[in-house]
Design a protein around this motif. Structure first.
Motif, short mmCIF file in Angstrom:
data_model
loop_
_atom_site.label_atom_id
_atom_site.label_comp_id
_atom_site.label_asym_id
_atom_site.label_seq_id
_atom_site.Cartn_x
_atom_site.Cartn_y
_atom_site.Cartn_z
N VAL A 203 3.85 0.64 -10.39
CA VAL A 203 4.33 -0.27 -9.36
C VAL A 203 4.58 0.44 -8.04
O VAL A 203 4.18 -0.03 -6.97
N VAL A 204 5.25 1.59 -8.08
CA VAL A 204 5.55 2.31 -6.84
C VAL A 204 4.26 2.69 -6.12
O VAL A 204 4.14 2.50 -4.89
N ASP A 205 3.28 3.21 -6.84
CA ASP A 205 2.01 3.60 -6.22
C ASP A 205 1.31 2.39 -5.60
O ASP A 205 0.71 2.50 -4.52
N ILE A 206 1.37 1.24 -6.27
CA ILE A 206 0.75 0.03 -5.75
C ILE A 206 1.38 -0.36 -4.41
O ILE A 206 0.68 -0.64 -3.43
N LEU A 207 2.71 -0.37 -4.35
CA LEU A 207 3.40 -0.78 -3.13
C LEU A 207 3.13 0.19 -1.98
O LEU A 207 2.92 -0.23 -0.84
N VAL A 208 3.16 1.47 -2.27
CA VAL A 208 2.87 2.46 -1.23
C VAL A 208 1.46 2.27 -0.70
O VAL A 208 1.21 2.29 0.52
N TYR A 209 0.52 2.07 -1.61
CA TYR A 209 -0.89 1.91 -1.22
C TYR A 209 -1.07 0.65 -0.38
O TYR A 209 -1.68 0.70 0.70
N LEU A 210 -0.55 -0.48 -0.84
CA LEU A 210 -0.76 -1.75 -0.14
C LEU A 210 -0.22 -1.70 1.28
O LEU A 210 -0.87 -2.18 2.22
N THR A 211 0.97 -1.15 1.45
CA THR A 211 1.63 -1.22 2.75
C THR A 211 1.10 -0.19 3.74
O THR A 211 1.56 -0.14 4.88
N ARG A 212 0.12 0.61 3.33
CA ARG A 212 -0.62 1.42 4.31
C ARG A 212 -1.51 0.53 5.17
O ARG A 212 -1.81 0.87 6.32
N PHE A 213 -1.95 -0.61 4.61
CA PHE A 213 -2.95 -1.44 5.27
C PHE A 213 -2.43 -2.83 5.63
O PHE A 213 -2.88 -3.44 6.59
N VAL A 214 -1.49 -3.35 4.82
CA VAL A 214 -1.06 -4.74 4.94
C VAL A 214 0.47 -4.79 4.98
O VAL A 214 1.12 -4.12 4.19
N THR A 215 1.00 -5.59 5.87
CA THR A 215 2.43 -5.83 5.89
C THR A 215 2.77 -6.88 4.84
O THR A 215 2.21 -7.98 4.85
N LEU A 216 3.64 -6.52 3.92
CA LEU A 216 4.13 -7.48 2.94
C LEU A 216 5.36 -8.18 3.50
O LEU A 216 6.29 -7.53 3.98
N GLU A 217 5.35 -9.50 3.42
CA GLU A 217 6.43 -10.31 3.97
C GLU A 217 7.35 -10.79 2.86
O GLU A 217 6.94 -10.87 1.70
N PRO A 218 8.61 -11.12 3.19
CA PRO A 218 9.51 -11.67 2.18
C PRO A 218 8.87 -12.90 1.51
O PRO A 218 8.35 -13.79 2.19
N GLY A 219 8.91 -12.92 0.19
CA GLY A 219 8.31 -14.01 -0.57
C GLY A 219 6.91 -13.72 -1.07
O GLY A 219 6.41 -14.44 -1.94
N ASP A 220 6.25 -12.69 -0.54
CA ASP A 220 4.91 -12.33 -1.02
C ASP A 220 4.98 -11.88 -2.47
O ASP A 220 5.97 -11.29 -2.92
N VAL A 221 3.90 -12.15 -3.19
CA VAL A 221 3.81 -11.83 -4.62
C VAL A 221 2.80 -10.71 -4.82
O VAL A 221 1.76 -10.68 -4.17
#
Length: 254
Positions: A203-221
């Protein structure tokens, strides 16, 4: 703490609200994880909704080696990066809500997964702060038109059709996602049985990877991938996804 999104009355008629589930009572709150309003409702009188209000649903594909193998995709080395695809908010379905088996696919599959919902705006997360961005964890069902997955350019029909992402039953705020059991049952028979410790990308690796390219907003799944054992669903089936410590997401197929 269990955060619930609910309506008073039917899912179609009532306005969505948030609350804290405490036994058989729901303490109404001002939004997801917000302060209590002082109003308390009996949980028997509300309809639980998908516990998220996303701008996007970000999904990780092929995150368990045995699942890669069962689909015949183990033709080389393990993935070097998470494989990402998207579902839209239209794909959400409430816990316990029926999903109609589409007549435009000949191979309609279940994929049970650990899901998480973002609690704050997240960019450039680090391994140290990644989990701080998570509001809570829940069970997810990634419904898939497997035959159309082979022909869609971006898996649009195959993954992102209406109600192709049941989610629930609630968000658990205090949860360690590193090594928990993920099971999927169809009509009471266990079809998937894995552990999140088997993930190629935790999970940690996924979140770090995603937020290099995309801003995750409150409520995103974020859906984190599925263990081996995927298979077909038919009208009349009931599929249950159970993540250890998070309850059971039940979805009848009609």
């Amino acid at each position: 703490m269990k955060l619930v999104r609910f309506s008073v009355g039917s899912a179609a008629d009532g306005a969505a609200q948030w609350g804290i589930l405490d036994g058989t009572q729901v303490q109404v709150t001002r939004g997801m994880g917000g302060a209590p309003t002082g109003e308390t409702l009996d949980s028997a009188g509300v309809t639980f909704l998908a516990p998220a209000e996303p701008s996007k649903i970000v999904c990780v594909g092929r995150n368990y080696l045995d699942h890669i193998r069962e689909l015949g995709n183990d033709t080389g080395d393990l993935p070097k990066e998470p494989g990402i695809f998207l579902k839209g908010p239209n794909a959400l379905a409430e816990p316990g809500g029926a999903v109609q088996r589409p007549d435009w696919t000949q191979n309609f599959h279940f994929e049970g997964e650990l899901a998480l919902v973002i609690g704050r705006r997240a960019q450039q997360l680090t391994p140290e702060n990644a989990l701080d961005a998570v509001a809570g964890y829940t069970c997810g069902l990634d419904l898939t038109a497997r035959d159309l997955q082979k022909t869609d350019l971006q898996w649009f029909r195959a993954k992102a059709a209406d109600r192709f992402c049941p989610l629930g039953p609630w968000l658990e705020t205090e949860f360690d996602p590193r090594d928990v059991r993920v099971q999927t049952r169809v009509n009471g028979e266990t079809r998937q049985d894995g552990r999140t410790s088997q993930m190629i990308f935790p999970v940690v690796d996924i979140l770090v990877y995603l937020t290099r390219f995309v801003t995750l907003e409150p409520g995103d799944v974020v859906l984190t991938g599925t263990p081996e054992g995927v298979g077909a669903l038919h009208a009349g089936d009931t599929v249950e996804v159970e993540v250890e410590g998070l309850g059971v997401l039940s979805t009848p197929i009609v």
